[in-house]
Enzyme design. Structure first.
Site, PDB file in Angstrom:
ATOM      1  N   LYS A 123      42.373  38.936  35.023  1.00  0.00           N
ATOM      2  CA  LYS A 123      41.031  39.361  34.591  1.00  0.00           C
ATOM      3  C   LYS A 123      40.148  39.624  35.813  1.00  0.00           C
ATOM      4  O   LYS A 123      40.489  39.190  36.934  1.00  0.00           O
ATOM      5  CB  LYS A 123      40.412  38.289  33.701  1.00  0.00           C
ATOM      6  CG  LYS A 123      40.204  36.948  34.386  1.00  0.00           C
ATOM      7  CD  LYS A 123      39.830  35.856  33.391  1.00  0.00           C
ATOM      8  CE  LYS A 123      39.676  34.519  34.091  1.00  0.00           C
ATOM      9  NZ  LYS A 123      39.514  33.404  33.152  1.00  0.00           N
TER      10      LYS A 123
ATOM     11  N   TYR B 144      17.043  37.729  60.096  1.00  0.00           N
ATOM     12  CA  TYR B 144      15.909  37.520  59.189  1.00  0.00           C
ATOM     13  C   TYR B 144      15.478  36.059  59.167  1.00  0.00           C
ATOM     14  O   TYR B 144      16.321  35.152  59.164  1.00  0.00           O
ATOM     15  CB  TYR B 144      16.302  37.909  57.760  1.00  0.00           C
ATOM     16  CG  TYR B 144      16.363  39.404  57.536  1.00  0.00           C
ATOM     17  CD1 TYR B 144      15.212  40.192  57.617  1.00  0.00           C
ATOM     18  CD2 TYR B 144      17.568  40.020  57.226  1.00  0.00           C
ATOM     19  CE1 TYR B 144      15.273  41.558  57.396  1.00  0.00           C
ATOM     20  CE2 TYR B 144      17.637  41.388  57.001  1.00  0.00           C
ATOM     21  CZ  TYR B 144      16.479  42.153  57.093  1.00  0.00           C
ATOM     22  OH  TYR B 144      16.539  43.497  56.875  1.00  0.00           O
TER      23      TYR B 144
ATOM     24  N   MET C 101      22.144  42.332  54.511  1.00  0.00           N
ATOM     25  CA  MET C 101      22.809  43.093  53.450  1.00  0.00           C
ATOM     26  C   MET C 101      24.113  43.734  53.940  1.00  0.00           C
ATOM     27  O   MET C 101      25.121  43.733  53.236  1.00  0.00           O
ATOM     28  CB  MET C 101      21.869  44.172  52.914  1.00  0.00           C
ATOM     29  CG  MET C 101      22.428  44.897  51.698  1.00  0.00           C
ATOM     30  SD  MET C 101      21.359  46.227  51.096  1.00  0.00           S
ATOM     31  CE  MET C 101      20.100  45.310  50.225  1.00  0.00           C
TER      32      MET C 101
HETATM   33  C1  LIG Z   1      40.458  32.405  33.645  1.00  0.00           C
HETATM   34  C2  LIG Z   1      41.280  31.562  32.737  1.00  0.00           C
HETATM   35  C3  LIG Z   1      42.447  30.935  33.193  1.00  0.00           C
HETATM   36  C4  LIG Z   1      42.840  30.911  34.665  1.00  0.00           C
HETATM   37  O1  LIG Z   1      42.153  29.855  35.290  1.00  0.00           O
HETATM   38  P1  LIG Z   1      42.407  29.488  36.839  1.00  0.00           P
HETATM   39  O2  LIG Z   1      41.560  28.288  37.051  1.00  0.00           O
HETATM   40  O3  LIG Z   1      41.931  30.655  37.626  1.00  0.00           O
HETATM   41  O4  LIG Z   1      43.861  29.253  36.983  1.00  0.00           O
HETATM   42  C5  LIG Z   1      43.232  30.257  32.285  1.00  0.00           C
HETATM   43  N1  LIG Z   1      42.887  30.201  30.965  1.00  0.00           N
HETATM   44  C6  LIG Z   1      41.759  30.772  30.495  1.00  0.00           C
HETATM   45  C7  LIG Z   1      41.433  30.645  29.055  1.00  0.00           C
HETATM   46  C8  LIG Z   1      40.917  31.457  31.351  1.00  0.00           C
HETATM   47  O5  LIG Z   1      39.795  32.011  30.886  1.00  0.00           O
END
Ligand SMILES: *Cc1c(COP(=O)(O)O)cnc(C)c1O
Length: 351
Positions: A33, A250, A298
């Site tokens: 994801k 800055y 930035m």
């Molecule tokens: C993002 C996610 C994972 C992966 O988690 P990590 O800590 O990155 O291994 C597993 N299960 C669900 C439901 C998630 O949303």
């Protein structure tokens, strides 16, 4: 070309997948994801295509992107659909939807699937974000099981504190899950990266590895065999030597105490390097330990050079010498957020 580069070592990704899968046993999803935590979902999924039992995404678009790139393994949508109309595309692209509430369940059953669908049914075992409460899980399970449209059910839950191995909450969530699924059919999926590593009792039929897949330890010392997949590097493009008592950047938040040679690297908070990183945050210059000076701008940041080579030197912001977890700690955040926020970098993929 601006020298900010994210080098993605695909051999490290494959190493980490195999290591985590050996630890977990059975099958394991590669969680890709958020564009594979900023590493590039299509390239990462292709690199794992012959190894991974399946992939996990957060949104329909992420799932479609993988299918259109030729990924044929199972793809789980961890949170399921955001409106019932999405089920048509879930069906067309043969994705496996998560189901974590009543309207998702009812609209899934109302949709006419071309082929029976595999459903990841989520329980809220204590994190209290999404999922069916334990007492409502069996009825949801039964409704799915009675439908000829549902091929398989994966009983899943997610841990809130698996990255704190001494914390009793994971055991409590496990117990709540066990009680609620007693006697229910279907395979199980409980463990994220931290649980795969630290909680053997949570290793079931399907692991779900995210952060550790990218070579980042979910907590300090968790698994030193992991290999960081990303190196974020840039170059020094300006330098100067300052007298004692001179400010840098800055807010003049850094004042030289002695004659100091500094370099300016092409990377700033608009690239995803955190502005909240503290003065002194570690980095390397041509592989030698050095540190961040003053406030991140930035588009650039200042580096202590001292005796290091100046203009043209490579600066590693994170990767092998300095873990992204170290930078995250300095900035008061977590590795996940830094990795997801990278922008404007050139991506270079190494096999
Ligand atoms: C993002 C996610 C994972 C992966 O988690 P990590 O800590 O990155 O291994 C597993 N299960 C669900 C439901 C998630 O949303």
């Amino acid at each position: 070309m601006r020298p900010l580069t994210a080098t993605i070592r695909l051999s490290h990704l494959r190493h980490n997948y195999q290591l985590l899968k050996r630890l977990h046993g059975n099958k394991m999803l590669a969680v890709v994801k958020a564009d594979a935590y900023g590493h590039g979902a299509v390239r990462c999924a292709r690199a794992l295509a012959d190894l991974a039992d399946g992939f996990a995404v957060a949104t329909l678009d992420e799932g479609i992107e993988l299918r259109e790139a030729g990924i044929s393994a199972p793809i789980v949508m961890l949170e399921g659909v955001f409106e019932p109309a999405e089920y048509a595309a879930v069906d067309e692209y043969r994705l496996w939807p998560g189901v974590q509430n009543q309207w998702q369940l009812e609209s899934l059953l109302a949709y006419r699937w071309r082929e029976p669908v595999t459903v990841w049914l989520k329980m809220d075992s204590g994190m209290h974000r999404v999922g069916f409460f334990p007492q409502n899980f069996a009825p949801a399970h039964q409704a799915l099981r009675q439908s000829s449209q549902v091929a398989h059910i994966v009983n899943m839950t997610h841990f809130a504190r698996a990255d704190e191995p001494e914390q009793p909450m994971t055991a409590a969530q496990l117990a709540a899950f066990e009680t609620a699924v007693a006697g229910l059919s279907g395979v199980q999926s409980l463990a994220n990266s931290a649980a795969i590593i630290a909680h053997p009792a949570a290793r079931r039929d399907w692991g779900r590895a995210g952060i550790a897949l990218y070579g980042i330890e979910p907590f300090p010392g968790a698994c030193p065999e992991l290999k960081p997949v990303m190196r974020l590097t840039s170059r020094i493009f300006a330098e100067r030597t300052l007298q004692p008592g001179e400010p840098v950047g800055y807010g003049a938040s850094f004042i030289t105490e002695r004659s100091t040679r500094i370099g300016i690297a092409a990377c700033g908070y608009a690239d995803g390097y955190p502005r909240t990183a503290q003065n002194g945050c570690p980095l390397t210059v041509n592989g030698q330990p050095s540190r961040l000076i003053g406030r991140v701008s930035m588009d650039m940041l200042a580096v202590e050079l001292d005796h290091h080579q100046g203009v043209g030197s490579e600066v590693e912001l994170w990767g092998d010498a300095v873990s992204v977890a170290t930078v995250a700690q300095s900035a008061g955040t977590i590795s996940y957020e830094l990795l997801c926020h990278i922008k404007r970098a050139n991506y270079v993929y190494q096999e």
